[in-house]
Design an enzyme around this catalytic site. Structure first.
Site, PDB file in Angstrom:
ATOM      1  N   GLY A   1      65.151  74.722 104.504  1.00 20.11           N
ATOM      2  CA  GLY A   1      66.273  73.781 104.420  1.00 20.11           C
ATOM      3  C   GLY A   1      66.395  73.149 103.041  1.00 20.11           C
ATOM      4  O   GLY A   1      67.465  73.177 102.416  1.00 20.11           O
ATOM      5  N   LEU A   2      65.312  72.566 102.544  1.00 19.28           N
ATOM      6  CA  LEU A   2      65.376  71.907 101.234  1.00 19.28           C
ATOM      7  C   LEU A   2      65.362  72.936 100.106  1.00 19.28           C
ATOM      8  O   LEU A   2      65.955  72.705  99.046  1.00 19.28           O
ATOM      9  CB  LEU A   2      64.216  70.921 101.072  1.00 19.28           C
ATOM     10  CG  LEU A   2      64.162  69.805 102.115  1.00 19.28           C
ATOM     11  CD1 LEU A   2      63.097  68.774 101.748  1.00 19.28           C
ATOM     12  CD2 LEU A   2      65.516  69.124 102.282  1.00 19.28           C
TER      13      LEU A   2
ATOM     14  N   ASP B   1      53.238  85.346 101.001  1.00 19.32           N
ATOM     15  CA  ASP B   1      52.633  84.534 102.056  1.00 19.32           C
ATOM     16  C   ASP B   1      51.585  83.635 101.401  1.00 19.32           C
ATOM     17  O   ASP B   1      50.631  84.129 100.781  1.00 19.32           O
ATOM     18  CB  ASP B   1      51.988  85.456 103.105  1.00 19.32           C
ATOM     19  CG  ASP B   1      51.435  84.675 104.291  1.00 19.32           C
ATOM     20  OD1 ASP B   1      51.262  83.438 104.178  1.00 19.32           O
ATOM     21  OD2 ASP B   1      51.175  85.303 105.332  1.00 19.32           O
ATOM     22  N   LEU B   2      51.735  82.341 101.546  1.00 17.05           N
ATOM     23  CA  LEU B   2      50.810  81.395 100.909  1.00 17.05           C
ATOM     24  C   LEU B   2      49.373  81.587 101.382  1.00 17.05           C
ATOM     25  O   LEU B   2      48.434  81.158 100.706  1.00 17.05           O
ATOM     26  CB  LEU B   2      51.261  79.958 101.191  1.00 17.05           C
ATOM     27  CG  LEU B   2      52.561  79.536 100.500  1.00 17.05           C
ATOM     28  CD1 LEU B   2      53.161  78.306 101.180  1.00 17.05           C
ATOM     29  CD2 LEU B   2      52.306  79.270  99.021  1.00 17.05           C
TER      30      LEU B   2
ATOM     31  N   ASN C   1      56.201  61.682 104.869  1.00 19.89           N
ATOM     32  CA  ASN C   1      55.947  60.365 105.481  1.00 19.89           C
ATOM     33  C   ASN C   1      54.943  60.473 106.632  1.00 19.89           C
ATOM     34  O   ASN C   1      54.393  59.454 107.052  1.00 19.89           O
ATOM     35  CB  ASN C   1      57.263  59.745 105.954  1.00 19.89           C
ATOM     36  CG  ASN C   1      57.842  60.453 107.159  1.00 19.89           C
ATOM     37  OD1 ASN C   1      57.544  60.116 108.295  1.00 19.89           O
ATOM     38  ND2 ASN C   1      58.673  61.473 106.938  1.00 19.89           N
TER      39      ASN C   1
ATOM     40  N   TYR D   1      50.015  68.285 111.121  1.00 19.17           N
ATOM     41  CA  TYR D   1      50.932  68.462 109.986  1.00 19.17           C
ATOM     42  C   TYR D   1      50.721  67.345 108.954  1.00 19.17           C
ATOM     43  O   TYR D   1      50.537  67.611 107.760  1.00 19.17           O
ATOM     44  CB  TYR D   1      52.373  68.476 110.510  1.00 19.17           C
ATOM     45  CG  TYR D   1      53.428  68.329 109.439  1.00 19.17           C
ATOM     46  CD1 TYR D   1      53.653  69.350 108.512  1.00 19.17           C
ATOM     47  CD2 TYR D   1      54.200  67.170 109.354  1.00 19.17           C
ATOM     48  CE1 TYR D   1      54.627  69.209 107.530  1.00 19.17           C
ATOM     49  CE2 TYR D   1      55.178  67.032 108.379  1.00 19.17           C
ATOM     50  CZ  TYR D   1      55.386  68.051 107.470  1.00 19.17           C
ATOM     51  OH  TYR D   1      56.351  67.914 106.493  1.00 19.17           O
TER      52      TYR D   1
ATOM     53  N   SER E   1      63.189  61.598 105.446  1.00 16.08           N
ATOM     54  CA  SER E   1      63.942  62.569 106.251  1.00 16.08           C
ATOM     55  C   SER E   1      65.098  63.060 105.396  1.00 16.08           C
ATOM     56  O   SER E   1      66.086  62.334 105.220  1.00 16.08           O
ATOM     57  CB  SER E   1      64.495  61.902 107.510  1.00 16.08           C
ATOM     58  OG  SER E   1      63.453  61.266 108.224  1.00 16.08           O
TER      59      SER E   1
ATOM     60  N   ARG F   1      65.670  55.732 113.483  1.00 18.47           N
ATOM     61  CA  ARG F   1      64.547  55.796 112.534  1.00 18.47           C
ATOM     62  C   ARG F   1      64.996  56.376 111.199  1.00 18.47           C
ATOM     63  O   ARG F   1      64.642  55.869 110.130  1.00 18.47           O
ATOM     64  CB  ARG F   1      63.437  56.654 113.154  1.00 18.47           C
ATOM     65  CG  ARG F   1      62.341  57.039 112.188  1.00 18.47           C
ATOM     66  CD  ARG F   1      61.304  57.941 112.852  1.00 18.47           C
ATOM     67  NE  ARG F   1      60.470  58.551 111.840  1.00 18.47           N
ATOM     68  CZ  ARG F   1      60.767  59.693 111.216  1.00 18.47           C
ATOM     69  NH1 ARG F   1      61.876  60.363 111.515  1.00 18.47           N
ATOM     70  NH2 ARG F   1      59.962  60.175 110.296  1.00 18.47           N
TER      71      ARG F   1
END
Ligand code: NAI
Ligand code: 15L
Length: 287
Positions: A25-26, A62-63, A123, A147, A176, A185
């Site tokens: 996404g980012l 692949d990391l 966060n 995570y 977010s 939130r």
């Protein structure tokens, strides 16, 4: 805490910049925007990356694969590290990309002389503080799951690589970052894509940051996180979640005793527990 405001040089750019997680996404947001700051943008992911734009190198990786990560990092001047599992998952799913992967990335950076990394932390390293509590970069961590723990590991690992090898890292504790805040939130934690882009660019090009931990939120009405460290980068968010308030508050509120309404990490704090021992993948049928 006294802070110096650094101005981002107009000429902020590097020769070859690596963007991991470029298919996410980012990553999709930052891919065209970061290209303006690099002669060559090397984009990487395990997911499909499409065709290269002008000045791009496509580098599937692949990391979890140490040798592949070493090859990936060779020849780059700086790294924006977004790649990895981005939501709460069982530990086994987090381990390869977020724990082993970030180790691979920093070892490769050491080996190939990379001097600057921007690490997408979260966060969720402080997710078990109650909503409304005011936190800063020195507040002890309270991760809200595997995570968040993996992001805490990445923050500590990058501190070690600065102290031991001088690799500078800005850890961005992103709130977010989505087109719009989705709930109450996120009215507090929302970071617009434009503010994200400014923050990442400053994290890349502000000189002499050492090892820095910065919260990433827009100029929302309510704030839980100090922006002192962001000021070191000269980052002043321009957007605010306020224009979304009516639509967000039209949703029914969560019951006040719901942990997702109580803690800064929202619903992540109530994920799990997951099966333990974890279930191995089913073996193929014997013939
Ligand atoms: P995303 O899940 O959309 O993107 C992550 C990318 O990493 C995916 O394209 C995925 O294929 C890739 N990836 C996963 N495992 C991999 C592996 N083993 N090797 C190589 N690539 C792998 O996440 P998003 O939202 O784009 O977030 C980017 C980064 O920012 C993530 O590290 C996330 O933890 C962090 N972040 C994002 C926030 C947000 O609001 N979007 C908030 C806080 C942190
Ligand atoms: C994150 O760290 C996640 O990557 C993202 O998907 C959101 O859930 C975000 O935090 C959040 O806390 O809203």
């Amino acid at each position: 805490m006294s802070q110096t405001v650094n101005r981002l040089p107009e000429s902020a750019r590097c020769h070859r910049l690596l963007l991991t997680g470029a298919a996410g996404g980012l990553g999709k947001v930052l891919r065209p925007r970061l290209k303006a700051h690099a002669d060559i943008l090397r984009v990487s992911d395990v997911a499909p990356l499409g065709e290269p734009a002008s000045g791009e190198e496509i580098a599937p990786c692949d990391l979890a694969d140490a040798a592949a990560v070493s090859q990936l990092v060779q020849g780059v001047d700086a790294i924006v590290h977004l790649g990895g599992v981005s939501v709460e998952q069982p530990f086994d799913a987090i381990l390869p990309a977020n724990i082993q992967g970030v180790y691979h990335l920093y070892e490769a950076a050491r080996l190939h002389g990379v001097r600057r990394v921007v690490f997408a932390s979260s966060n969720h390293v402080i997710g078990f503080y109650e909503q409304g509590q005011q936190l800063d970069a020195d507040t002890p961590l309270r991760p809200d799951g595997y995570y968040g723990l993996s992001k805490a590991y990445g923050e500590h690992l990058s501190r070690f690589y600065f102290d031991r090898y001088g690799i500078q890292t800005v850890c961005l504790r992103i709130g977010s970052s989505f087109p719009e805040p989705k709930d109450r939130r996120m009215m507090v934690t929302w970071l617009s894509y434009d503010d994200l882009t400014d923050l990442v660019t400053r994290a890349l090009f502000t000189p002499d940051v050492g090892h820095l931990i910065v919260y990433g939120a827009s100029a929302n009405r309510d704030r839980w996180w100090s922006d002192d460290a962001a000021r070191v980068l000269g980052f002043v968010p321009k957007d605010s979640s306020e224009r979304f308030r009516a639509q967000v508050e039209a949703q029914p509120p969560l019951p006040p005793d719901d942990p997702a309404a109580r803690y800064q990490g929202g619903a992540f704090v109530k994920a799990g527990p997951f099966p333990f021992p974890s279930q191995p993948a089913a073996a193929p049928d014997a013939e």
